[in-house]
Design a protein around this motif. Sequence first.
Motif, PDB file in Angstrom:
ATOM      1  N   GLN A 247       0.848  -1.189   0.000  1.00 47.12           N
ATOM      2  CA  GLN A 247       0.000   0.000   0.000  1.00 47.12           C
ATOM      3  C   GLN A 247       0.886   1.242   0.000  1.00 47.12           C
ATOM      4  N   VAL A 248       0.831   1.995  -1.076  1.00 50.33           N
ATOM      5  CA  VAL A 248       1.635   3.213  -1.174  1.00 50.33           C
ATOM      6  C   VAL A 248       0.916   4.344  -0.452  1.00 50.33           C
ATOM      7  N   GLN A 249       1.641   5.066   0.360  1.00 51.98           N
ATOM      8  CA  GLN A 249       1.084   6.231   1.042  1.00 51.98           C
ATOM      9  C   GLN A 249       1.732   7.490   0.490  1.00 51.98           C
ATOM     10  N   LEU A 250       0.937   8.522   0.295  1.00 54.01           N
ATOM     11  CA  LEU A 250       1.404   9.767  -0.293  1.00 54.01           C
ATOM     12  C   LEU A 250       1.133  10.921   0.670  1.00 54.01           C
ATOM     13  N   VAL A 251       2.126  11.773   0.853  1.00 54.64           N
ATOM     14  CA  VAL A 251       1.984  12.926   1.739  1.00 54.64           C
ATOM     15  C   VAL A 251       2.445  14.170   0.993  1.00 54.64           C
ATOM     16  N   GLU A 252       1.537  15.143   0.849  1.00 53.88           N
ATOM     17  CA  GLU A 252       1.863  16.381   0.151  1.00 53.88           C
ATOM     18  C   GLU A 252       2.354  17.439   1.128  1.00 53.88           C
ATOM     19  N   SER A 253       3.123  18.365   0.605  1.00 49.31           N
ATOM     20  CA  SER A 253       3.555  19.532   1.369  1.00 49.31           C
ATOM     21  C   SER A 253       3.843  20.662   0.396  1.00 49.31           C
ATOM     22  N   GLY A 254       3.963  21.875   0.944  1.00 50.69           N
ATOM     23  CA  GLY A 254       4.371  23.001   0.114  1.00 50.69           C
ATOM     24  C   GLY A 254       3.269  23.961  -0.256  1.00 50.69           C
ATOM     25  N   GLY A 255       2.040  23.660   0.124  1.00 50.12           N
ATOM     26  CA  GLY A 255       0.964  24.592  -0.171  1.00 50.12           C
ATOM     27  C   GLY A 255       1.067  25.845   0.672  1.00 50.12           C
ATOM     28  N   GLY A 256       0.221  26.832   0.352  1.00 52.72           N
ATOM     29  CA  GLY A 256       0.228  28.057   1.129  1.00 52.72           C
ATOM     30  C   GLY A 256      -0.475  29.174   0.409  1.00 52.72           C
ATOM     31  N   LEU A 257      -0.256  30.385   0.904  1.00 50.70           N
ATOM     32  CA  LEU A 257      -0.864  31.594   0.346  1.00 50.70           C
ATOM     33  C   LEU A 257       0.197  32.357  -0.432  1.00 50.70           C
ATOM     34  N   VAL A 258      -0.139  32.732  -1.651  1.00 47.07           N
ATOM     35  CA  VAL A 258       0.815  33.451  -2.486  1.00 47.07           C
ATOM     36  C   VAL A 258       0.056  34.481  -3.311  1.00 47.07           C
ATOM     37  N   GLN A 259       0.719  35.568  -3.653  1.00 43.90           N
ATOM     38  CA  GLN A 259       0.092  36.580  -4.497  1.00 43.90           C
ATOM     39  C   GLN A 259       0.114  36.144  -5.952  1.00 43.90           C
ATOM     40  N   ALA A 260      -0.820  36.659  -6.714  1.00 45.88           N
ATOM     41  CA  ALA A 260      -0.853  36.374  -8.146  1.00 45.88           C
ATOM     42  C   ALA A 260       0.488  36.732  -8.781  1.00 45.88           C
ATOM     43  N   GLY A 261       0.949  35.861  -9.656  1.00 46.51           N
ATOM     44  CA  GLY A 261       2.246  36.040 -10.277  1.00 46.51           C
ATOM     45  C   GLY A 261       3.373  35.341  -9.553  1.00 46.51           C
ATOM     46  N   GLY A 262       3.110  34.886  -8.346  1.00 48.54           N
ATOM     47  CA  GLY A 262       4.124  34.215  -7.548  1.00 48.54           C
ATOM     48  C   GLY A 262       4.264  32.746  -7.893  1.00 48.54           C
ATOM     49  N   SER A 263       5.105  32.070  -7.115  1.00 50.87           N
ATOM     50  CA  SER A 263       5.401  30.657  -7.364  1.00 50.87           C
ATOM     51  C   SER A 263       5.286  29.853  -6.080  1.00 50.87           C
ATOM     52  N   LEU A 264       4.966  28.588  -6.244  1.00 50.30           N
ATOM     53  CA  LEU A 264       4.984  27.616  -5.159  1.00 50.30           C
ATOM     54  C   LEU A 264       5.488  26.295  -5.719  1.00 50.30           C
ATOM     55  N   ARG A 265       6.092  25.518  -4.855  1.00 50.99           N
ATOM     56  CA  ARG A 265       6.546  24.181  -5.252  1.00 50.99           C
ATOM     57  C   ARG A 265       5.913  23.172  -4.317  1.00 50.99           C
ATOM     58  N   LEU A 266       5.062  22.332  -4.867  1.00 52.90           N
ATOM     59  CA  LEU A 266       4.441  21.281  -4.079  1.00 52.90           C
ATOM     60  C   LEU A 266       5.307  20.029  -4.130  1.00 52.90           C
ATOM     61  N   SER A 267       5.358  19.339  -3.015  1.00 55.27           N
ATOM     62  CA  SER A 267       6.104  18.096  -2.947  1.00 55.27           C
ATOM     63  C   SER A 267       5.197  16.965  -2.507  1.00 55.27           C
ATOM     64  N   CYS A 268       5.508  15.780  -2.987  1.00 56.55           N
ATOM     65  CA  CYS A 268       4.774  14.586  -2.612  1.00 56.55           C
ATOM     66  C   CYS A 268       5.783  13.520  -2.231  1.00 56.55           C
ATOM     67  N   ALA A 269       5.703  13.061  -0.998  1.00 59.69           N
ATOM     68  CA  ALA A 269       6.591  12.003  -0.520  1.00 59.69           C
ATOM     69  C   ALA A 269       5.825  10.694  -0.489  1.00 59.69           C
ATOM     70  N   ALA A 270       6.375   9.693  -1.141  1.00 61.86           N
ATOM     71  CA  ALA A 270       5.723   8.389  -1.204  1.00 61.86           C
ATOM     72  C   ALA A 270       6.433   7.391  -0.303  1.00 61.86           C
ATOM     73  N   SER A 271       5.655   6.612   0.379  1.00 64.00           N
ATOM     74  CA  SER A 271       6.224   5.517   1.172  1.00 64.00           C
ATOM     75  C   SER A 271       5.591   4.221   0.689  1.00 64.00           C
ATOM     76  N   ASP A 272       6.438   3.255   0.405  1.00 63.18           N
ATOM     77  CA  ASP A 272       5.929   1.963  -0.015  1.00 63.18           C
ATOM     78  C   ASP A 272       6.624   0.862   0.775  1.00 63.18           C
ATOM     79  N   HIS A 273       6.106  -0.318   0.652  1.00 62.32           N
ATOM     80  CA  HIS A 273       6.630  -1.447   1.398  1.00 62.32           C
ATOM     81  C   HIS A 273       7.317  -2.393   0.419  1.00 62.32           C
ATOM     82  N   PRO A 274       8.405  -3.029   0.836  1.00 61.64           N
ATOM     83  CA  PRO A 274       9.087  -3.955  -0.085  1.00 61.64           C
ATOM     84  C   PRO A 274       8.174  -5.030  -0.665  1.00 61.64           C
ATOM     85  N   SER A 275       7.086  -5.314   0.023  1.00 54.67           N
ATOM     86  CA  SER A 275       6.187  -6.358  -0.467  1.00 54.67           C
ATOM     87  C   SER A 275       5.172  -5.829  -1.471  1.00 54.67           C
TER      88      SER A 275
END
Length: 127
Positions: A1-29
Motif C-alpha cells: 500500500q503506497v502512502q502519499l503525503v503532500e507539502s508546500g501549499g500556502g498563500l501566495v500573491q498572483a504572479g508568484g510561485s509555489l513548489r508542491l512536494s509529494c513524498a511516497a512511502s511503499d513497502h518492499p512487499s
Amino acid sequence: QVQLVESGGGLVQAGGSLRLSCAASDHPSDYYPMYKLAMAWFRQAPGKKRELVAAINPSGASTGYVDSVKGRFIINRNNDEKTAHLQMNSLKPEDTAVYYCVAAISIRAGADEWDYWGQGTQVTVSS
C-alpha cells in the motif's frame, strides 16, 4: 500500500510561485512500488469537480498538463528519493484549490481511476 503525503501549499500573491512536494512511502512487499507507478496532481476548487492538472509516467520521461497550466507548471519526480513535485509559476487566482498527489499503475483521465491519494494541500492565490 503506497502512502502519499503532500507539502508546500500556502498563500501566495498572483504572479508568484509555489513548489508542491509529494513524498511516497511503499513497502518492499508492494507489487507496485512507487517507481513503477505513474503519478499526477489533481486539484479541486470549492464547488468544482476534481481536475487532473499534471501527470508523469513511471520513468519520468513523459509528462502531460491540462491546457490552463501549460507553460506555467512543471511536474517531475525522483524515484530514488520517492518524491514527486509540482513547480507552479505565474500563479493566478483561478489556481486556488486543494491539490492532491495521486498514483496509479498508468496514467488515467478520471479521478476515480487513480488508486492512491494523498490528503491534499491548500493553495491560495490572492489577486
